[in-house]
Design a protein around this motif. Structure first.
Motif, PDB file in Angstrom:
ATOM      1  N   PHE A 295       0.845  -1.193   0.000  1.00 37.76           N
ATOM      2  CA  PHE A 295       0.000   0.000   0.000  1.00 37.76           C
ATOM      3  C   PHE A 295       0.878   1.240   0.000  1.00 37.76           C
ATOM      4  N   LEU A 296       0.497   2.208  -0.833  1.00 36.84           N
ATOM      5  CA  LEU A 296       1.262   3.437  -1.012  1.00 36.84           C
ATOM      6  C   LEU A 296       0.408   4.634  -0.665  1.00 36.84           C
ATOM      7  N   LEU A 297       1.062   5.718  -0.257  1.00 36.38           N
ATOM      8  CA  LEU A 297       0.345   6.973  -0.039  1.00 36.38           C
ATOM      9  C   LEU A 297      -0.300   7.437  -1.346  1.00 36.38           C
ATOM     10  N   GLY A 298      -1.391   8.198  -1.225  1.00 38.64           N
ATOM     11  CA  GLY A 298      -2.210   8.586  -2.363  1.00 38.64           C
ATOM     12  C   GLY A 298      -1.464   9.085  -3.590  1.00 38.64           C
ATOM     13  N   PRO A 299      -0.606  10.117  -3.478  1.00 44.04           N
ATOM     14  CA  PRO A 299       0.076  10.637  -4.676  1.00 44.04           C
ATOM     15  C   PRO A 299       0.942   9.589  -5.368  1.00 44.04           C
ATOM     16  N   ALA A 300       1.661   8.778  -4.586  1.00 50.72           N
ATOM     17  CA  ALA A 300       2.508   7.732  -5.177  1.00 50.72           C
ATOM     18  C   ALA A 300       1.653   6.640  -5.802  1.00 50.72           C
ATOM     19  N   TYR A 301       0.576   6.267  -5.117  1.00 54.19           N
ATOM     20  CA  TYR A 301      -0.309   5.233  -5.660  1.00 54.19           C
ATOM     21  C   TYR A 301      -0.945   5.682  -6.970  1.00 54.19           C
ATOM     22  N   ASN A 302      -1.431   6.899  -7.000  1.00 53.61           N
ATOM     23  CA  ASN A 302      -2.085   7.404  -8.215  1.00 53.61           C
ATOM     24  C   ASN A 302      -1.123   7.449  -9.397  1.00 53.61           C
ATOM     25  N   ALA A 303       0.118   7.855  -9.134  1.00 48.94           N
ATOM     26  CA  ALA A 303       1.112   7.906 -10.206  1.00 48.94           C
ATOM     27  C   ALA A 303       1.423   6.500 -10.709  1.00 48.94           C
ATOM     28  N   SER A 378     -13.092 -13.576 -15.113  1.00 46.20           N
ATOM     29  CA  SER A 378     -12.748 -13.460 -13.695  1.00 46.20           C
ATOM     30  C   SER A 378     -12.184 -12.067 -13.443  1.00 46.20           C
ATOM     31  N   VAL A 379     -12.176 -11.646 -12.204  1.00 41.12           N
ATOM     32  CA  VAL A 379     -11.699 -10.311 -11.831  1.00 41.12           C
ATOM     33  C   VAL A 379     -10.314 -10.425 -11.191  1.00 41.12           C
ATOM     34  N   TRP A 380      -9.373  -9.703 -11.769  1.00 37.04           N
ATOM     35  CA  TRP A 380      -8.002  -9.641 -11.252  1.00 37.04           C
ATOM     36  C   TRP A 380      -7.691  -8.197 -10.893  1.00 37.04           C
ATOM     37  N   CYS A 381      -7.106  -7.967  -9.724  1.00 32.35           N
ATOM     38  CA  CYS A 381      -6.812  -6.595  -9.291  1.00 32.35           C
ATOM     39  C   CYS A 381      -5.310  -6.370  -9.143  1.00 32.35           C
ATOM     40  N   PHE A 382      -4.920  -5.156  -9.429  1.00 27.69           N
ATOM     41  CA  PHE A 382      -3.546  -4.696  -9.238  1.00 27.69           C
ATOM     42  C   PHE A 382      -3.200  -4.833  -7.762  1.00 27.69           C
ATOM     43  N   THR A 383      -2.022  -5.386  -7.467  1.00 29.11           N
ATOM     44  CA  THR A 383      -1.698  -5.753  -6.088  1.00 29.11           C
ATOM     45  C   THR A 383      -1.058  -4.628  -5.274  1.00 29.11           C
ATOM     46  N   PHE A 384      -1.244  -3.400  -5.715  1.00 28.29           N
ATOM     47  CA  PHE A 384      -0.903  -2.224  -4.909  1.00 28.29           C
ATOM     48  C   PHE A 384      -2.200  -1.483  -4.598  1.00 28.29           C
ATOM     49  N   GLY A 385      -2.288  -0.914  -3.413  1.00 33.22           N
ATOM     50  CA  GLY A 385      -3.469  -0.169  -3.027  1.00 33.22           C
ATOM     51  C   GLY A 385      -3.117   1.186  -2.452  1.00 33.22           C
ATOM     52  N   ASN A 386      -4.141   1.992  -2.237  1.00 33.68           N
ATOM     53  CA  ASN A 386      -4.000   3.344  -1.686  1.00 33.68           C
ATOM     54  C   ASN A 386      -4.173   3.275  -0.173  1.00 33.68           C
ATOM     55  N   GLU A 393      -1.363   6.401   7.143  1.00 36.66           N
ATOM     56  CA  GLU A 393      -0.413   7.340   6.544  1.00 36.66           C
ATOM     57  C   GLU A 393       0.973   6.715   6.486  1.00 36.66           C
ATOM     58  N   ALA A 394       1.114   5.652   5.683  1.00 34.96           N
ATOM     59  CA  ALA A 394       2.389   4.961   5.582  1.00 34.96           C
ATOM     60  C   ALA A 394       2.446   4.148   4.307  1.00 34.96           C
TER      61      ALA A 394
END
Length: 434
Positions: A295-303, A378-386, A393-394
Motif C-alpha cells: 500500500f502506497l500513499l495517495g500521490p505515489a499510488y495514483n502515479a 474473472s476479476v483480477w486486481c492490481f496488487t498495490f493499493g492506496n 499514513e504509511a
C-alpha cells in the motif's frame, strides 16, 4: 463479498542461534501454514490495515508445561506476541485452539510492579495497568474498533524440540469473539518487530530470514545466522532509525528509505517529499510479513496506477465498475477470461530503496479475486493499493510482493537484505521437499 477459503501447507526451517538454552547452532524443521482469513475472524492490532480479508503466514509450536500446541501468525509488523487464552477448557477439548494457563505449571503472570509492565509499546493504545490480583493487565485495540484484554505473562515456548523458558506474551481472554470457522485455526500472533518485547528480541537472534514460493506457498523461515554459499549475494538496504518519538511513526517497525518507483524502466516523477516521513512521522516505509499486499500513499499510488494502466492499455481489459474496490483500497482491476491459463506479459514494477531495488513482475502484479466473476471473465486486481483510503499514513510492503525472494532481517547490522530466488528449490536444498 466473502472470499474463498484455502489452506496450503508450507514448512518452517529454523536455524537456532547459540543463545537458545544449552543448544549449539543447529537446524530444526517446524511446520508452517499459509491460510486466508476472512473478515473479522482474526483481529489486527491498532496500527495494522483494516483488511476485508488477509492471507497470513502461521507457525506451529508449543507453549507451557506440559506443552500445548499453538498456531501463531508470523508478523514483522507487531511487537507483543499473544495467545487466545481459556482458563476453563483445555486445548484437547476445545473446538478452537486456545492456550489454557491453568494447566501449565510453568505459566507465570507478570506483576504490575514489574518493569516489563511499564514497557512502552505502540501495541498498547492504553497503558498496561493492574488487575485485582496485581497482575499486569493489557488492552489491545483492533482496526475494526473491537478490543481484547488479558494479562502479560511468561511461559516456556517450545521451538523445534528446544524449550525457551520465560518468554513474555499476552494471554488474552476476553473482549474478542468470532463465529468464523477460520478463527478456529489460529491461536495467536508472534510479534517479530524490533521492539523489546517481540519474539525475535526476546530470543536474541541476530537475524532471521524467510522465503515464500509464489506457486504453492512452500517455503522456509530461518532464525539465526546463515552463511550459505549457494545463496546469491543479497542486496542490502539500511533500516531507518530515529531517536525522537513522533505521533505517526512506528520506531519498532522495519522501516526502510523509499527513493523511487518505476514501471518497466520509467521512473515515476515523484517529489522526494512524498517518499519520506514528514514532521509528524507520517509517510514511513515498512516491510511487513503480517500484511498481504502493498500500500502506497495517495500521490505515489495514483502515479503508479496511472502509469501501469497506460502501459497495459493494449493487453488488459479494465473492469469498469466504480462500486468495486478490492479490500477498500485497490481500485484498478481487470477482466480476464476464466479459461485463460496464463497472464500476458506485464510491465515490471520496481520499488527503489537506498542501496537496493525490489523488482515485482508477472503474477505478483495481479491477484485473482476469489469468487468474483463478470460473465465469462474473472476479476483480477492490481496488487498495490492506496493506504490513505484505509486511513493509514504509511507505505507498507506486504508479503505478496516478497514471494520468491530471500528476505533477511539483520538486526545486528540494522539492515534488510533480499534477492530473487526460487523458494521451492531453496527448500529442496534444505531437504524439505523431494
Amino acid at each position: 463479498m466473502k472470499p474463498l477459503l484455502f489452506l496450503h501447507f508450507i514448512f518452517l526451517q529454523t536455524l537456532l542461534y547459540s543463545t537458545l538454552a544449552s543448544t549449539t547452532n543447529q537446524m530444526l524443521v517446524l511446520p508452517l501454514k499459509t491460510q486466508e482469513i476472512p473478515t473479522g475472524s482474526f483481529p489486527r492490532s491498532s496500527n495494522k490495515l483494516p483488511f476485508h480479508h488477509n492471507v497470513t503466514l502461521t507457525v506451529s509450536l508449543s507453549v507451557g508445561s506440559p506443552p500445548q500446541n499453538v498456531t501463531m501468525v508470523l508478523d514483522t509488523g507487531s511487537e507483543l506476541s499473544w495467545l487466545h487464552c481459556n482458563s476453563t477448557s483445555t486445548n484437547s477439548t476445545s473446538t478452537r485452539p486456545m492456550f489454557n494457563p491453568n494447566t501449565s505449571s510453568s505459566y507465570s503472570p507478570i506483576t504490575c510492579s514489574s518493569p516489563t509492565c511499564m514497557t512502552q509499546t505502540q501495541d498498547f493504545p492504553i497503558p498496561a495497568s493492574c488487575d485485582s490480583n496485581q497482575h499486569c493487565h493489557a488492552t489491545l485495540s483492533y482496526a475494526d474498533a473491537s478490543s481484547s484484554e488479558g494479562n502479560l505473562a511468561s511461559d516456556i515456548f517450545g521451538i523445534g524440540g528446544s524449550n525457551v523458558p520465560g518468554t513474555i506474551f499476552g494471554c488474552m481472554d476476553s473482549g474478542y469473539s468470532s463465529n468464523s470457522e477460520e478463527d478456529f485455526k489460529t491461536t495467536g500472533l508472534m510479534g517479530m518487530n524490533r521492539g523489546s518485547l517481540s519474539f525475535i528480541s526476546q530470543m536474541k537472534f541476530p537475524k532471521f530470514s524467510y522465503c515464500i514460493s509464489g506457486s504453492d506457498f512452500s517455503g522456509m523461515l530461518l532464525l539465526g545466522n546463515n552463511n550459505f554459499t549457494w545463496l546469491m549475494p543479497l542486496n542490502y538496504t539500511p533500516l531507518v532509525q530515529i531517536s525522537i518519538p513522533l505521533p505517526y511513526y512506528d520506531r519498532a517497525a522495519y522501516t526502510v528509505k523509499l527513493q523511487g518507483i518505476k514501471v518497466s524502466n520509467k521512473i515515476l516523477p515523484l517529489p522526494k517529499s512524498i517518499l519520506e516521513p514528514d514532521h509528524t512521522g507520517a509517510g514511513q516505509t515498512m516491510v511487513d510479513s503480517g500484511t498481504q499486499f502493498s500500500f502506497l500513499l495517495g500521490p505515489a499510488y495514483n502515479a503508479l496506477r496511472n502509469e501501469f494502466l497506460n502501459q497495459t492499455s493494449r493487453i488488459l481489459r479494465v473492469l469498469d465498475d466504480p462500486n468495486f474496490v478490492f479490500q477498500g483500497a485497490m481500485d484498478l482491476c481487470y477482466l480476464i477470461p476464466v479459461n485463460q491459463t496464463s497472464l500476458p506479459s506485464l510491465p515490471s514494477v520496481g520499488i527503489m530503496f537506498g542501496g537496493a531495488e525490489m523488482s515485482i513482475s508477472g503474477e505478483k502484479l495481479l491477484y485473482r479475486v476469489p469468487g468474483e466473476t463478470r460473465g465469462k471473465d474473472s476479476v483480477w486486481c492490481f496488487t498495490f493499493g492506496n493506504s490513505e483510503l484505509l486511513g493509514i499514513e504509511a507505505y507498507v510492503i506486504g508479503h505478496h510482493h516478497q514471494q520468491n525472494m530471500w528476505m533477511e532481517f539483520d538486526l545486528e547490522k540494522s539492515r534488510i537484505g533480499f534477492a530473487q530466488v526460487k523458494c521451492d528449490l531453496a527448500s529442496q536444498r534444505f531437504g524439505l521437499y523431494n
